[in-house]
Design a protein around this motif. Structure first.
Motif, PDB file in Angstrom:
ATOM      1  N   LEU A  44       0.294  -1.457   0.535  1.00  0.00           N
ATOM      2  CA  LEU A  44       0.133   0.057   0.330  1.00  0.00           C
ATOM      3  C   LEU A  44       0.805   1.303   0.027  1.00  0.00           C
ATOM      4  CD1 LEU A  44      -1.537  -1.188   3.375  1.00  0.00           C
ATOM      5  CD2 LEU A  44      -2.955  -1.678   0.530  1.00  0.00           C
ATOM      6  N   VAL A  45       0.131   1.940  -0.563  1.00  0.00           N
ATOM      7  CA  VAL A  45       0.826   3.385  -0.515  1.00  0.00           C
ATOM      8  C   VAL A  45       0.215   4.463   0.606  1.00  0.00           C
ATOM      9  CG1 VAL A  45       3.198   3.203  -2.220  1.00  0.00           C
ATOM     10  CG2 VAL A  45       0.848   4.450  -2.742  1.00  0.00           C
ATOM     11  N   ALA A  46       0.592   5.885   0.644  1.00  0.00           N
ATOM     12  CA  ALA A  46      -0.583   6.696   1.395  1.00  0.00           C
ATOM     13  C   ALA A  46       0.027   8.150   0.572  1.00  0.00           C
ATOM     14  CB  ALA A  46      -0.236   6.525   2.614  1.00  0.00           C
ATOM     15  N   GLU A  47      -0.654   8.933  -0.110  1.00  0.00           N
ATOM     16  CA  GLU A  47      -0.190  10.470  -0.295  1.00  0.00           C
ATOM     17  C   GLU A  47      -1.169  11.205   0.118  1.00  0.00           C
ATOM     18  OE1 GLU A  47      -1.768   9.409  -5.717  1.00  0.00           O
ATOM     19  OE2 GLU A  47       0.191   9.239  -4.932  1.00  0.00           O
ATOM     20  N   VAL A  48      -0.136  12.622  -0.194  1.00  0.00           N
ATOM     21  CA  VAL A  48      -1.342  13.404   0.302  1.00  0.00           C
ATOM     22  C   VAL A  48      -1.160  14.599  -1.288  1.00  0.00           C
ATOM     23  CG1 VAL A  48      -1.080  13.877   2.391  1.00  0.00           C
ATOM     24  CG2 VAL A  48       0.873  15.183   1.261  1.00  0.00           C
ATOM     25  N   PRO A  49      -2.576  15.052  -1.966  1.00  0.00           N
ATOM     26  CA  PRO A  49      -1.761  15.983  -2.870  1.00  0.00           C
ATOM     27  C   PRO A  49      -1.244  17.029  -2.759  1.00  0.00           C
ATOM     28  CG  PRO A  49      -4.341  16.180  -1.613  1.00  0.00           C
ATOM     29  CD  PRO A  49      -3.402  14.878  -0.896  1.00  0.00           C
ATOM     30  N   ARG A  55       1.913  13.609  -3.493  1.00  0.00           N
ATOM     31  CA  ARG A  55       3.918  13.073  -2.259  1.00  0.00           C
ATOM     32  C   ARG A  55       3.431  11.786  -1.607  1.00  0.00           C
ATOM     33  NH1 ARG A  55       4.663  16.088   2.415  1.00  0.00           N
ATOM     34  NH2 ARG A  55       6.785  14.360   3.399  1.00  0.00           N
ATOM     35  N   ILE A  56       3.518  10.536  -1.927  1.00  0.00           N
ATOM     36  CA  ILE A  56       4.015   9.509  -1.273  1.00  0.00           C
ATOM     37  C   ILE A  56       4.054   9.703   0.249  1.00  0.00           C
ATOM     38  CG2 ILE A  56       4.682   7.377  -0.948  1.00  0.00           C
ATOM     39  CD1 ILE A  56       4.459   6.855  -3.759  1.00  0.00           C
ATOM     40  N   VAL A  57       3.694   9.971   0.845  1.00  0.00           N
ATOM     41  CA  VAL A  57       3.842   9.871   2.578  1.00  0.00           C
ATOM     42  C   VAL A  57       4.051   8.721   3.368  1.00  0.00           C
ATOM     43  CG1 VAL A  57       3.185  12.059   2.497  1.00  0.00           C
ATOM     44  CG2 VAL A  57       1.900  10.433   3.611  1.00  0.00           C
ATOM     45  N   GLY A  58       3.715   7.732   2.791  1.00  0.00           N
ATOM     46  CA  GLY A  58       3.547   6.261   3.720  1.00  0.00           C
ATOM     47  C   GLY A  58       3.605   5.085   2.698  1.00  0.00           C
ATOM     48  N   TYR A  59       4.206   4.209   3.404  1.00  0.00           N
ATOM     49  CA  TYR A  59       3.641   2.565   2.487  1.00  0.00           C
ATOM     50  C   TYR A  59       3.929   2.132   3.793  1.00  0.00           C
ATOM     51  CZ  TYR A  59       8.447   2.205   2.690  1.00  0.00           C
ATOM     52  OH  TYR A  59      10.690   3.065   2.974  1.00  0.00           O
ATOM     53  N   ALA A  60       3.822   0.433   3.339  1.00  0.00           N
ATOM     54  CA  ALA A  60       3.140  -0.725   3.828  1.00  0.00           C
ATOM     55  C   ALA A  60       2.893  -1.756   2.970  1.00  0.00           C
ATOM     56  CB  ALA A  60       2.071  -0.791   5.275  1.00  0.00           C
ATOM     57  N   GLY A  61       3.949  -3.160   3.219  1.00  0.00           N
ATOM     58  CA  GLY A  61       3.868  -4.619   2.702  1.00  0.00           C
ATOM     59  C   GLY A  61       3.738  -5.478   3.138  1.00  0.00           C
ATOM     60  N   THR A  83       0.575  10.973  12.952  1.00  0.00           N
ATOM     61  CA  THR A  83      -1.498  11.267  12.744  1.00  0.00           C
ATOM     62  C   THR A  83      -2.234  10.752  13.293  1.00  0.00           C
ATOM     63  OG1 THR A  83      -0.576  11.814  10.355  1.00  0.00           O
ATOM     64  CG2 THR A  83      -0.357  13.167  11.800  1.00  0.00           C
ATOM     65  N   GLY A  84      -1.745   8.918  12.506  1.00  0.00           N
ATOM     66  CA  GLY A  84      -2.420   8.009  12.941  1.00  0.00           C
ATOM     67  C   GLY A  84      -2.611   7.602  11.591  1.00  0.00           C
ATOM     68  N   LEU A  85      -1.719   7.623  10.163  1.00  0.00           N
ATOM     69  CA  LEU A  85      -1.680   7.602   9.213  1.00  0.00           C
ATOM     70  C   LEU A  85      -0.668   5.657   9.354  1.00  0.00           C
ATOM     71  CD1 LEU A  85      -1.378   7.517   5.995  1.00  0.00           C
ATOM     72  CD2 LEU A  85       0.853   8.907   6.267  1.00  0.00           C
ATOM     73  N   GLY A  86       0.551   5.376  10.524  1.00  0.00           N
ATOM     74  CA  GLY A  86       0.589   3.921  10.540  1.00  0.00           C
ATOM     75  C   GLY A  86      -0.197   3.203  10.371  1.00  0.00           C
ATOM     76  N   ARG A  88      -3.423   3.715   9.893  1.00  0.00           N
ATOM     77  CA  ARG A  88      -4.276   3.081   8.476  1.00  0.00           C
ATOM     78  C   ARG A  88      -3.718   2.062   7.712  1.00  0.00           C
ATOM     79  NH1 ARG A  88      -5.378   9.105   9.094  1.00  0.00           N
ATOM     80  NH2 ARG A  88      -4.023   9.423   6.808  1.00  0.00           N
ATOM     81  N   LEU A  89      -1.688   2.357   7.662  1.00  0.00           N
ATOM     82  CA  LEU A  89      -1.292   1.647   6.632  1.00  0.00           C
ATOM     83  C   LEU A  89      -1.179  -0.180   8.235  1.00  0.00           C
ATOM     84  CD1 LEU A  89       1.518   3.898   6.373  1.00  0.00           C
ATOM     85  CD2 LEU A  89      -0.062   2.818   4.277  1.00  0.00           C
ATOM     86  N   LEU A  90      -1.319  -0.223   8.642  1.00  0.00           N
ATOM     87  CA  LEU A  90      -1.248  -1.649   9.531  1.00  0.00           C
ATOM     88  C   LEU A  90      -2.795  -2.026   9.224  1.00  0.00           C
ATOM     89  CD1 LEU A  90      -0.420  -3.504  10.847  1.00  0.00           C
ATOM     90  CD2 LEU A  90      -0.263  -2.200  13.509  1.00  0.00           C
ATOM     91  N   THR A  91      -3.809  -1.070   9.606  1.00  0.00           N
ATOM     92  CA  THR A  91      -4.852  -1.779   9.635  1.00  0.00           C
ATOM     93  C   THR A  91      -5.772  -1.850   7.853  1.00  0.00           C
ATOM     94  OG1 THR A  91      -6.208   0.175  10.889  1.00  0.00           O
ATOM     95  CG2 THR A  91      -8.092  -1.222   9.268  1.00  0.00           C
ATOM     96  N   GLY A  92      -5.027  -1.217   7.025  1.00  0.00           N
ATOM     97  CA  GLY A  92      -4.793  -2.156   5.140  1.00  0.00           C
ATOM     98  C   GLY A  92      -4.472  -3.415   5.419  1.00  0.00           C
ATOM     99  N   LEU A  93      -2.796  -3.140   6.296  1.00  0.00           N
ATOM    100  CA  LEU A  93      -1.889  -4.651   5.910  1.00  0.00           C
ATOM    101  C   LEU A  93      -3.490  -5.659   6.933  1.00  0.00           C
ATOM    102  CD1 LEU A  93       1.161  -4.134   6.391  1.00  0.00           C
ATOM    103  CD2 LEU A  93       0.778  -3.934   4.448  1.00  0.00           C
ATOM    104  N   LEU A  94      -3.808  -5.591   7.695  1.00  0.00           N
ATOM    105  CA  LEU A  94      -4.516  -6.539   9.043  1.00  0.00           C
ATOM    106  C   LEU A  94      -6.118  -7.658   7.848  1.00  0.00           C
ATOM    107  CD1 LEU A  94      -3.938  -5.232  12.155  1.00  0.00           C
ATOM    108  CD2 LEU A  94      -2.894  -7.132  11.047  1.00  0.00           C
ATOM    109  N   ARG A  95      -6.316  -5.847   7.518  1.00  0.00           N
ATOM    110  CA  ARG A  95      -7.347  -6.500   6.304  1.00  0.00           C
ATOM    111  C   ARG A  95      -7.110  -7.146   5.002  1.00  0.00           C
ATOM    112  NH1 ARG A  95     -10.599  -0.561   6.116  1.00  0.00           N
ATOM    113  NH2 ARG A  95     -11.353  -0.463   8.010  1.00  0.00           N
TER     114      ARG A  95
END
Length: 161
Positions: A44-49, A55-61, A83-86, A88-95
């Motif tokens: 997954l990647v997280a980006e902000v406009p 701009r990619i501000v986070g990623y997880a695998g 900010t809670g982004l970590g 949200r990324l972890l939630t995506g991985l657990l899903r």
């Protein structure tokens, strides 16, 4: 994450983990296993406009094998720590682990990364051991953590942190 995300992810990777950053080839190899009916990875990647491009501000695998999944990486840009982004990324991985029908999720975390350990504990991960000298250079130990996925999660119930 797609192939065109690799260069901005590498930039963030090198900024956050200068001494043991993954290579371009490592990301390509992981993404090669993330598509199609036989996929065993989810990235997954997280980006902000930003003006015209994000701009990619986070990623997880995550890598799945049988009933076990392993968190391969989670990274968040320093200016977005707290900010809670970590989470949200972890939630995506657990899903993704639930979609792969995994019964447990494992990860390694630097013993000196208390911020990450607290995040994982909030999601129910428990320490189960150490890997001595796992992170190089510096010979830093890794704390091994495990999350047992509730049985009904594999039947479609989402995991929440």
């Amino acid at each position: 994450m797609r192939w065109w995300d690799i260069d901005p992810v590498l930039e963030l990777e090198r900024n956050l983990f200068p001494e043991d950053a993954w290579s371009r080839g490592m990301f390509w190899s992981e993404l090669a296993h993330a598509r199609g009916p036989q996929a065993t990875r989810r990235y997954l990647v997280a980006e902000v406009p930003r003006e015209d491009a994000g701009r990619i501000v986070g990623y997880a695998g995550l890598a799945a094998s049988g009933e076990q999944a392993d968190v391969q990486t989670i990274a968040v840009a320093r200016d977005l720590w707290g900010t809670g982004l970590g989470g949200r990324l972890l939630t995506g991985l657990l899903r993704a682990a639930t979609a792969f029908e995994c019964a447990e999720v494992m990860l390694e975390c630097r013993v000196d990364n208390v911020r990450a350990q607290k995040l994982y504990e909030r999601f129910g991960f428990e320490p189960i051991g150490f890997r001595r000298g796992y992170y190089q250079p510096g010979n830093v130990d890794a704390l091994v953590m495990r999350l047992t996925v509730p049985e009904n999660s594999a039947q479609g119930t989402e995991i929440h942190g």
